[in-house]
Design a protein around this motif. Structure first.
Motif, PDB file in Angstrom:
ATOM      1  N   LEU B  62       2.553   0.800  18.225  1.00  0.00           N
ATOM      2  CA  LEU B  62       1.420   1.373  18.973  1.00  0.00           C
ATOM      3  C   LEU B  62       1.775   1.521  20.447  1.00  0.00           C
ATOM      4  O   LEU B  62       1.399   2.482  21.094  1.00  0.00           O
ATOM      5  N   SER B  63       2.506   0.551  20.968  1.00  0.00           N
ATOM      6  CA  SER B  63       2.976   0.594  22.355  1.00  0.00           C
ATOM      7  C   SER B  63       1.809   0.786  23.321  1.00  0.00           C
ATOM      8  O   SER B  63       1.803   1.699  24.145  1.00  0.00           O
ATOM      9  N   ILE B  64       0.848  -0.107  23.198  1.00  0.00           N
ATOM     10  CA  ILE B  64      -0.402   0.034  23.950  1.00  0.00           C
ATOM     11  C   ILE B  64      -0.156  -0.019  25.462  1.00  0.00           C
ATOM     12  O   ILE B  64      -0.888   0.585  26.238  1.00  0.00           O
ATOM     13  N   ASP B  71       0.600   7.908  20.135  1.00  0.00           N
ATOM     14  CA  ASP B  71       0.965   8.812  19.057  1.00  0.00           C
ATOM     15  C   ASP B  71      -0.202   8.853  18.057  1.00  0.00           C
ATOM     16  O   ASP B  71      -0.258   8.087  17.105  1.00  0.00           O
ATOM     17  N   TRP B  72      -1.124   9.785  18.315  1.00  0.00           N
ATOM     18  CA  TRP B  72      -2.352   9.821  17.504  1.00  0.00           C
ATOM     19  C   TRP B  72      -2.068  10.205  16.065  1.00  0.00           C
ATOM     20  O   TRP B  72      -2.758   9.773  15.147  1.00  0.00           O
ATOM     21  N   LYS B  76      -3.125   7.960  12.870  1.00  0.00           N
ATOM     22  CA  LYS B  76      -3.897   8.476  11.725  1.00  0.00           C
ATOM     23  C   LYS B  76      -3.306   7.906  10.426  1.00  0.00           C
ATOM     24  O   LYS B  76      -4.033   7.517   9.507  1.00  0.00           O
ATOM     25  N   LYS B  77      -1.992   7.869  10.372  1.00  0.00           N
ATOM     26  CA  LYS B  77      -1.335   7.303   9.181  1.00  0.00           C
ATOM     27  C   LYS B  77      -1.671   5.817   9.043  1.00  0.00           C
ATOM     28  O   LYS B  77      -1.868   5.311   7.940  1.00  0.00           O
ATOM     29  N   ILE B  78      -1.690   5.119  10.185  1.00  0.00           N
ATOM     30  CA  ILE B  78      -2.052   3.696  10.171  1.00  0.00           C
ATOM     31  C   ILE B  78      -3.477   3.545   9.631  1.00  0.00           C
ATOM     32  O   ILE B  78      -3.750   2.683   8.801  1.00  0.00           O
ATOM     33  N   LYS B  98       7.750   1.917  23.625  1.00  0.00           N
ATOM     34  CA  LYS B  98       8.163   3.307  23.778  1.00  0.00           C
ATOM     35  C   LYS B  98       8.220   3.623  25.257  1.00  0.00           C
ATOM     36  O   LYS B  98       7.306   3.283  26.007  1.00  0.00           O
ATOM     37  N   SER B  99       9.307   4.253  25.671  1.00  0.00           N
ATOM     38  CA  SER B  99       9.495   4.562  27.086  1.00  0.00           C
ATOM     39  C   SER B  99      10.418   5.763  27.212  1.00  0.00           C
ATOM     40  O   SER B  99      11.376   5.893  26.443  1.00  0.00           O
ATOM     41  N   GLY B 100      10.129   6.629  28.173  1.00  0.00           N
ATOM     42  CA  GLY B 100      10.991   7.802  28.377  1.00  0.00           C
ATOM     43  C   GLY B 100      11.132   8.623  27.110  1.00  0.00           C
ATOM     44  O   GLY B 100      12.229   9.059  26.775  1.00  0.00           O
ATOM     45  N   ASN B 101      10.026   8.793  26.378  1.00  0.00           N
ATOM     46  CA  ASN B 101      10.021   9.545  25.116  1.00  0.00           C
ATOM     47  C   ASN B 101      11.011   8.995  24.087  1.00  0.00           C
ATOM     48  O   ASN B 101      11.631   9.739  23.335  1.00  0.00           O
ATOM     49  N   ALA B 102      11.193   7.689  24.070  1.00  0.00           N
ATOM     50  CA  ALA B 102      12.086   7.103  23.066  1.00  0.00           C
ATOM     51  C   ALA B 102      11.509   5.782  22.573  1.00  0.00           C
ATOM     52  O   ALA B 102      11.011   4.977  23.362  1.00  0.00           O
ATOM     53  N   HIS B 103      11.587   5.587  21.261  1.00  0.00           N
ATOM     54  CA  HIS B 103      11.216   4.286  20.708  1.00  0.00           C
ATOM     55  C   HIS B 103      12.351   3.293  20.946  1.00  0.00           C
ATOM     56  O   HIS B 103      13.521   3.647  20.836  1.00  0.00           O
TER      57      HIS B 103
END
Ligand SMILES: [Fe+2]
Lengths: 250, 278
Positions: B62-64, B71-72, B76-78, B98-103
């Motif tokens: 989720l990377s709150i 990532d909505w 949704k899958k969750i 998640k940072s800089g568009n990378a997990h």
């Protein structure tokens, strides 16, 4: 609401975990922050080590870690599900210069072969129509196990060790499918004709008879009786292996 | 004796959990990321286990606390997964992955700052609206402060209170952080919004430097962490307690000993209280 400064600090820490190059981050413990890079890299490394044991066998752990390092520092991992990361590694490898740089022409094929095993093992269950035992191989509608992939390789890494495979550049087709009872993945080497037959059985949903008619034109086959005998053996084998599940229930 | 302790549904011990002969958890916890979109052998195992035990979910991605958008689509899958498995508690980490568009696949520490706090409070509210249910957020272990402008206790407790989410209290993480950052674990606990605790984690850890403990989930729980757990459970209502173990599964009987120890402490402290969840 997040201030640019905080965003910048967070991004710097993230980048450090990707590249291992420590930037100046206010208020961090320089000794302990190293564990974040170590932990992040280990998670990725362990995942890819599990995914590609044959590649590691061939190129060695040191070289493979070097590839992972390049991949992880340059690539932006998009999947939130780490078990899908080997697929991104394979895609990255295709765009990299590894094949030429390290003279490993078979590398992409071998990565694909190992990735497909994971993909087919884990892919969501697809439903197959109900089957019956009675039917005619050529005129009845055969039901195919839907949990499969056919891949095309340029080197027969599924048949030979890479050094031998390297000498046999060509077109190779491999069927990977998942047994519906055990979940185990099996690989089968396919001829071009076999790959064509299976793809059409799935796509066209015709009887084998009709697909054979098409393939006779396409592959300019002359001896139909001989072809039918060979196909019969092939189809029966696929039935034994539970790739063909039976005849469509009437 | 009433059972409160559950265990993580890991592939290494999936069969033992399904058999329920050596390890006897009262529920199982799983990371939805490890099971969503999955078919075949493991989907069957999951369904088998879910037909025996109540399921809780502990998310990873989720990377709150991330600067990135949520990532909505994945959320949704969750949501679908939570519905499918009738999940009672969905928890996540008060960190970012998640940072800089990378997990990055691990839990990074958030700067304890006012703007980050507000950013996260707002995101929690949006996530809870989207899911139509409260989430529980966990106090994570961290190994270095990052540009902090307030204490960890203030940061965590204000986020829980101001967002209206529940708290997943990881007792081992309190112990680890108290050691690493040299504060008193009990006074930290007293500063937490204990009425919001909906779920507890217990785990083992590893001291790897004279002044650093890493939260490994691979070791046995040590006595001081049990003591802290005893202290905590005296102050809160009954909730499910999870034994986190991610690897080192060579002695499964020992895991049952840990589950039983957790249950014993819970029963002692919650004897006349109604078990709230799971
Ligand atoms: Fe935890």
């Amino acid at each position: 609401m997040l201030l640019p400064e905080t965003r910048h600090i967070q991004t710097k820490l993230g980048d450090y975990c990707k590249t291992g190059i420590l930037p100046d981050i206010p208020g961090i413990n320089k000794k302990h922050v190293k564990h974040y890079r170590r932990l992040v890299f280990n998670v990725v490394k362990n995942n890819l080590f599990q995914a590609f044991p044959i590649v590691i066998d061939v190129i060695g752990k040191v070289k493979f870690v070097q590839l992972i390092d390049e991949f992880f520092s340059r690539h932006h991992a998009q999947t939130s599900q780490i078990w899908k990361l080997p697929g991104e590694f394979y895609e990255y490898a295709k765009t990299s210069d590894w094949v030429e740089k390290y003279n490993m022409p078979w590398l992409i094929d071998l990565l694909l072969l190992e990735w497909i095993e994971i993909k087919v093992h884990t892919m969501p269950d697809r439903t197959a129509p109900e089957t019956q035992i009675q039917g005619d191989l050529f005129t009845s509608h055969l039901v195919i196990n839907p949990d499969f992939e056919i891949i095309k390789l340029s080197y027969p890494v599924h048949l030979d060790p890479v050094r031998a495979a390297e000498q046999k550049k060509g077109d190779y087709f491999v069927l990977a499918f998942r047994n519906r009872d055990t979940g185990a993945v099996r690989f089968l080497n396919l001829s071009v004709l076999h790959a064509f037959l299976i793809e059409n059985m799935v796509k066209e949903k015709h009887s084998l008879e009709k697909i054979l008619q098409n393939s006779i034109d396409r592959f300019s086959i002359e001896d139909i009786t001989q072809l039918k005998t060979a196909i019969k053996i092939f189809i029966k084998d696929l039935m034994d292996q539970r790739f063909i599940l039976g005849f469509l229930k009437q | 004796m009433k059972k409160y302790a559950g265990i993580g549904f890991r592939r290494d011990i999936a069969n033992e959990i399904i058999q329920g002969e050596i390890v006897k958890p009262s529920f199982i916890e799983l990371a939805p990321e490890n099971w969503i979109d999955m078919g075949g052998y493991w989907k069957k195992k999951l369904n088998e286990a879910a037909s025996i035990y109540p399921v809780t979910c502990h998310g990873l991605s989720l990377s709150i606390g991330s600067p990135e958008d949520i990532d909505w689509e994945f959320l949704k899958k969750i949501k679908n997964f939570i519905d499918e498995y009738k999940v009672e508690v969905y928890s996540e980490h008060l960190s970012y992955t998640k940072s800089g568009n990378a997990h990055l696949y691990d839990l990074l520490p958030i700067p304890f700052r006012e703007d980050a706090l507000n950013h996260i409070v707002d995101r929690i509210k949006r996530v809870q609206d989207f899911l139509g249910r409260p989430i529980a957020l966990e106090n994570v272990s961290y190994y270095t402060p990052v540009a902090a402008e307030m204490s960890e206790a203030e940061f965590v407790s204000r986020i829980i209170t101001e967002s209206g989410c529940n708290m997943l209290l990881d007792v081992n993480n309190v112990y680890v952080n108290a050691f690493n950052h040299k504060y008193d674990a009990k006074s930290f606990l007293r500063k937490m919004p204990l009425d919001r605790v909906a779920y507890i984690h217990m785990a083992g850890h590893l001291q790897i430097e004279p002044d650093l403990i890493i939260d490994t989930h691979g070791e046995d729980i040590i006595d001081p962490v049990y003591d802290l757990f005893d202290f905590t459970t005296q102050m809160i209502k009954p909730v499910p307690v999870l034994l986190e173990r991610d690897y080192n599964f060579n002695d499964i009987e020992k895991l049952q000993v840990e589950l039983a120890t957790i249950d014993r402490i819970c029963s002692k402290n919650w004897i006349n209280q109604h078990h709230a969840v799971a």
